[in-house]
Design a protein around this motif. Structure first.
Motif, PDB file in Angstrom:
ATOM      1  N   LYS A  83      50.144  54.809  64.855  1.00  0.00           N
ATOM      2  CA  LYS A  83      49.184  54.858  66.085  1.00  0.00           C
ATOM      3  C   LYS A  83      49.325  53.814  67.040  1.00  0.00           C
ATOM      4  O   LYS A  83      49.425  53.936  68.175  1.00  0.00           O
ATOM      5  N   GLN A  84      49.946  52.417  66.393  1.00  0.00           N
ATOM      6  CA  GLN A  84      49.801  51.466  67.413  1.00  0.00           C
ATOM      7  C   GLN A  84      51.058  51.467  68.298  1.00  0.00           C
ATOM      8  O   GLN A  84      51.184  51.263  69.412  1.00  0.00           O
ATOM      9  N   ARG A  87      50.451  54.113  70.894  1.00  0.00           N
ATOM     10  CA  ARG A  87      49.590  53.740  71.974  1.00  0.00           C
ATOM     11  C   ARG A  87      50.139  52.783  72.979  1.00  0.00           C
ATOM     12  O   ARG A  87      50.238  52.715  74.288  1.00  0.00           O
ATOM     13  N   GLU A  91      51.430  53.433  76.717  1.00  0.00           N
ATOM     14  CA  GLU A  91      50.629  52.446  77.788  1.00  0.00           C
ATOM     15  C   GLU A  91      51.971  51.725  78.447  1.00  0.00           C
ATOM     16  O   GLU A  91      51.788  51.397  79.892  1.00  0.00           O
ATOM     17  N   ASN A  98      50.159  60.791  73.766  1.00  0.00           N
ATOM     18  CA  ASN A  98      50.411  59.981  72.860  1.00  0.00           C
ATOM     19  C   ASN A  98      49.992  61.129  71.434  1.00  0.00           C
ATOM     20  O   ASN A  98      48.721  61.810  71.062  1.00  0.00           O
ATOM     21  N   ILE A 101      47.108  60.120  68.534  1.00  0.00           N
ATOM     22  CA  ILE A 101      45.761  59.660  69.142  1.00  0.00           C
ATOM     23  C   ILE A 101      44.752  60.600  68.099  1.00  0.00           C
ATOM     24  O   ILE A 101      43.525  59.807  68.135  1.00  0.00           O
ATOM     25  N   HIS A 282      41.936  49.734  81.037  1.00  0.00           N
ATOM     26  CA  HIS A 282      42.074  50.655  79.902  1.00  0.00           C
ATOM     27  C   HIS A 282      42.234  52.089  80.537  1.00  0.00           C
ATOM     28  O   HIS A 282      41.522  52.449  81.340  1.00  0.00           O
ATOM     29  N   THR A 287      38.364  53.093  74.596  1.00  0.00           N
ATOM     30  CA  THR A 287      38.857  51.941  73.994  1.00  0.00           C
ATOM     31  C   THR A 287      38.150  50.508  74.515  1.00  0.00           C
ATOM     32  O   THR A 287      38.171  49.577  73.729  1.00  0.00           O
TER      33      THR A 287
END
Length: 317
Positions: A83-84, A87, A91, A98, A101, A282, A287
């Motif tokens: 997930k990280q 993300r 970004e 994504n 997500i 964001h 978030t």
């Protein structure tokens, strides 16, 4: 082979950002690296890679992990790493979507981001004014910390600011964020004063460098290293030095905790979530909502510490 190289590049860049911006511990980075390499190898066997993987493939990988008998905590950690990185990729503009997500995995307690109270931030700012090998270093360190706390910028956005954005005593700075998105952030009077003082010192040093045949830097915080500007890693180490100098627990302080402090303190003083979302850059207000939980937790602590009805009746203090 090219896809494999690209996957390794994704992982290494992601881990570098985790180390520089969040101060992730070595063991954490090693775990992320192992988990993401395992996922990359699995994708490679499916004829896919990070750039092409979709939600079904990620869920297929998690099913495979479950079939291998991996523990709930291991599967949760692997999903967290996936997930990280997605993300981060979204970004950074590496992907338009994504795919991870909406994936929910084995439950794990969600940790709130670490933040700092106002007194701790003041100690860091005071330490910046007194820490450095030369007067110019101290002026630069003060400017870095004032800008970070005043704007909530990501560390990459801060260290790579072009000097042109800071000319003319600006009330606002134009920041180039993740994914190439621009936003305006306002400057507080202390930040503007620190910026003006640093510009004078910086320009003097640049004039001397040019006189010696070197090129003039286009960055606000120049460095003679490969990037041309102060690196994320060097700034992370600087923040740790300031924490030690200022008497703030070093484990609490990273460039990202200053960003969290910016948001939490704004919220505590009445700013609305949408405004904070815009200032932080964001993409999704969800978030930003994490800061309401940080504030709720802090308020609960204050009540338990100071409200008379929360005290033990046997406690005579």
């Amino acid at each position: 082979m090219a896809a494999q190289v690209a996957q390794h590049q994704w992982i290494s860049t992601f881990l570098e950002a985790q180390a520089a911006e969040l101060g992730a511990a070595t063991n954490t980075l090693l775990a992320y690296g192992r988990d993401l390499k395992d996922f990359a190898d699995w994708l490679d066997k499916q004829g896919s890679d990070f750039a092409k993987a979709d939600r079904d493939q990620i869920e297929g990988y998690l099913i495979d992990c479950d079939a291998q008998g991996l523990s709930q905590s291991t599967r949760a950690r692997r999903l967290s790493a996936i997930k990280q990185i997605y993300r981060f990729a979204f970004e950074e503009g590496w992907r338009d979507t994504n795919p991870a997500i909406q994936i929910k995995g084995p439950g794990r307690q969600k940790r709130l981001p670490k933040t700092l109270d106002v007194a701790e931030v003041d100690k860091l700012l005071d330490a910046a004014r007194q820490t450095g090998r030369s007067p110019a270093d101290r002026v630069r360190n003060t400017c870095l910390m004032e800008l970070l706390y005043a704007t909530g910028m990501r560390v990459t956005e801060l260290v790579s600011l072009p000097v042109s954005s800071a000319r003319g005593d600006p009330r606002m700075l134009l920041v180039l964020g993740k994914g190439g998105k621009e936003r305006m952030v306002p400057l507080s009077p202390p930040a503007r004063d620190a910026l003006a003082e640093w510009l004078r010192a910086r320009d003097e040093a640049e004039d001397e460098a040019v006189a010696k045949g070197k090129q003039r830097s286009r960055f606000l915080f120049p460095s003679r290293g490969k990037s041309g500007h102060l690196t994320r890693h060097r700034f992370f180490l600087l923040v740790k030095e300031l924490a030690i100098s200022g008497g703030v627990p070093a484990e609490k302080v990273t460039p990202h905790t200053l960003r969290h402090a910016f948001a939490t303190h704004l919220l505590a003083n009445g700013a609305d979530l949408r405004s904070i979302q815009t200032l932080l850059g964001h993409a999704d207000v969800a978030t930003t909502e994490i800061y309401t939980h940080v504030l709720d937790e802090r308020l609960a602590e204050l009540v338990l510490e100071h409200h008379p009805l929360a005290k033990d009746p046997d406690d005579k203090g």
